[in-house]
Design a protein around this motif. Structure first.
Motif, PDB file in Angstrom:
ATOM      1  N   THR A   1       0.856  -1.186   0.000  1.00  0.00           N
ATOM      2  CA  THR A   1       0.000   0.000   0.000  1.00  0.00           C
ATOM      3  C   THR A   1       0.894   1.238   0.000  1.00  0.00           C
ATOM      4  O   THR A   1       2.107   1.140   0.245  1.00  0.00           O
ATOM      5  N   GLY A   2       0.303   2.385  -0.206  1.00  0.00           N
ATOM      6  CA  GLY A   2       1.077   3.624  -0.181  1.00  0.00           C
ATOM      7  C   GLY A   2       1.780   3.846   1.156  1.00  0.00           C
ATOM      8  O   GLY A   2       2.947   4.228   1.202  1.00  0.00           O
ATOM      9  N   ARG A   3       1.078   3.604   2.257  1.00  0.00           N
ATOM     10  CA  ARG A   3       1.680   3.792   3.578  1.00  0.00           C
ATOM     11  C   ARG A   3       2.774   2.772   3.845  1.00  0.00           C
ATOM     12  O   ARG A   3       3.775   3.082   4.475  1.00  0.00           O
ATOM     13  N   GLU A   4       2.579   1.542   3.388  1.00  0.00           N
ATOM     14  CA  GLU A   4       3.628   0.534   3.549  1.00  0.00           C
ATOM     15  C   GLU A   4       4.875   0.939   2.772  1.00  0.00           C
ATOM     16  O   GLU A   4       5.993   0.785   3.256  1.00  0.00           O
ATOM     17  N   ARG A   5       4.685   1.491   1.585  1.00  0.00           N
ATOM     18  CA  ARG A   5       5.820   1.977   0.792  1.00  0.00           C
ATOM     19  C   ARG A   5       6.529   3.120   1.498  1.00  0.00           C
ATOM     20  O   ARG A   5       7.746   3.162   1.565  1.00  0.00           O
TER      21      ARG A   5
ATOM     22  N   ARG B   1       4.622   0.001  13.120  1.00  0.00           N
ATOM     23  CA  ARG B   1       4.990  -1.419  13.265  1.00  0.00           C
ATOM     24  C   ARG B   1       4.094  -2.311  12.413  1.00  0.00           C
ATOM     25  O   ARG B   1       4.561  -3.274  11.806  1.00  0.00           O
ATOM     26  N   ALA B   2       2.802  -1.987  12.359  1.00  0.00           N
ATOM     27  CA  ALA B   2       1.870  -2.780  11.546  1.00  0.00           C
ATOM     28  C   ALA B   2       2.207  -2.662  10.061  1.00  0.00           C
ATOM     29  O   ALA B   2       2.243  -3.669   9.346  1.00  0.00           O
ATOM     30  N   HIS B   3       2.457  -1.435   9.590  1.00  0.00           N
ATOM     31  CA  HIS B   3       2.810  -1.235   8.177  1.00  0.00           C
ATOM     32  C   HIS B   3       4.104  -1.963   7.837  1.00  0.00           C
ATOM     33  O   HIS B   3       4.208  -2.613   6.787  1.00  0.00           O
ATOM     34  N   LEU B   4       5.088  -1.862   8.722  1.00  0.00           N
ATOM     35  CA  LEU B   4       6.366  -2.512   8.466  1.00  0.00           C
ATOM     36  C   LEU B   4       6.214  -4.029   8.472  1.00  0.00           C
ATOM     37  O   LEU B   4       6.779  -4.719   7.621  1.00  0.00           O
ATOM     38  N   SER B   5       5.430  -4.545   9.395  1.00  0.00           N
ATOM     39  CA  SER B   5       5.196  -5.987   9.455  1.00  0.00           C
ATOM     40  C   SER B   5       4.550  -6.487   8.162  1.00  0.00           C
ATOM     41  O   SER B   5       4.947  -7.518   7.609  1.00  0.00           O
ATOM     42  N   ASN B   6       3.561  -5.754   7.674  1.00  0.00           N
ATOM     43  CA  ASN B   6       2.905  -6.132   6.412  1.00  0.00           C
ATOM     44  C   ASN B   6       3.880  -6.057   5.244  1.00  0.00           C
ATOM     45  O   ASN B   6       3.895  -6.943   4.378  1.00  0.00           O
TER      46      ASN B   6
ATOM     47  N   ASP C   1       9.972   4.211  -3.377  1.00  0.00           N
ATOM     48  CA  ASP C   1       9.569   5.590  -3.137  1.00  0.00           C
ATOM     49  C   ASP C   1       8.363   5.950  -3.997  1.00  0.00           C
ATOM     50  O   ASP C   1       8.286   5.584  -5.157  1.00  0.00           O
ATOM     51  N   ILE C   2       7.425   6.657  -3.400  1.00  0.00           N
ATOM     52  CA  ILE C   2       6.287   7.167  -4.157  1.00  0.00           C
ATOM     53  C   ILE C   2       6.286   8.679  -4.008  1.00  0.00           C
ATOM     54  O   ILE C   2       6.645   9.211  -2.966  1.00  0.00           O
ATOM     55  N   PRO C   3       5.935   9.382  -5.061  1.00  0.00           N
ATOM     56  CA  PRO C   3       5.955  10.844  -4.968  1.00  0.00           C
ATOM     57  C   PRO C   3       4.954  11.344  -3.930  1.00  0.00           C
ATOM     58  O   PRO C   3       3.884  10.752  -3.754  1.00  0.00           O
ATOM     59  N   ALA C   4       5.308  12.404  -3.252  1.00  0.00           N
ATOM     60  CA  ALA C   4       4.416  13.005  -2.255  1.00  0.00           C
ATOM     61  C   ALA C   4       3.211  13.600  -2.961  1.00  0.00           C
ATOM     62  O   ALA C   4       3.300  14.087  -4.098  1.00  0.00           O
ATOM     63  N   ALA C   5       2.093  13.556  -2.303  1.00  0.00           N
ATOM     64  CA  ALA C   5       0.877  14.149  -2.863  1.00  0.00           C
ATOM     65  C   ALA C   5       1.037  15.659  -2.923  1.00  0.00           C
ATOM     66  O   ALA C   5       1.679  16.263  -2.074  1.00  0.00           O
TER      67      ALA C   5
END
Length: 96
Positions: free
Chosen positions: A27-31, A58-63, A88-92
Motif C-alpha cells: 500500500t502507499g503507507r507501507e511503501r 509497526r503494523a505497516h512494516l510488518s505487512n 519511493d512514491i511521490p508526495a501528494a
C-alpha cells in the motif's frame, strides 16, 4: 583468489534480500514506511513524519516485510535501500 564484497557487488553477483515483485503489493503507507526504514529512520521518527502512531508504523512494516519476503527490519532496510527508486512514491501535491 577470493573476490571482495565490493567487486562482487559491482559485477552484479550480489542481490538484496527479498523479492522486488512484492513491491506492487504494498500500500502507499507501507511503501512510505519501508522507504523511511531504508533511510535509517526509527519508528518514532517515521510516526512523526507520517502523522501516525508507532503501533501503526509497526503494523505497516510488518505487512511490508511479509509482502516483500524478508525476515527482519534489517533485511527490509537493505531491500528498501537497494530498490529505493521502486519503493519511493511521490508526495501528494499540497491542496491550494
Amino acid at each position: 583468489m577470493r573476490t571482495s564484497l565490493c567487486e562482487a557487488a559491482t559485477q552484479g553477483r550480489l542481490r538484496a534480500p527479498g523479492d522486488p515483485d512484492g513491491i506492487p503489493l504494498l500500500t502507499g503507507r507501507e511503501r512510505q514506511t519501508l522507504f523511511l526504514v531504508g533511510t535509517g529512520a526509527g519508528n518514532r521518527l517515521i510516526a512523526r513524519r507520517l502523522g501516525i502512531s508507532e503501533r501503526t508504523v509497526r503494523a505497516h512494516l510488518s505487512n511490508a516485510v511479509r509482502k516483500i519476503g524478508v525476515r527482519s527490519r534489517a533485511e527490509a532496510a537493505v531491500f528498501a535501500f537497494a530498490y529505493l527508486d521502486l519503493v519511493d512514491i511521490p508526495a501528494a501535491a499540497e491542496p491550494r
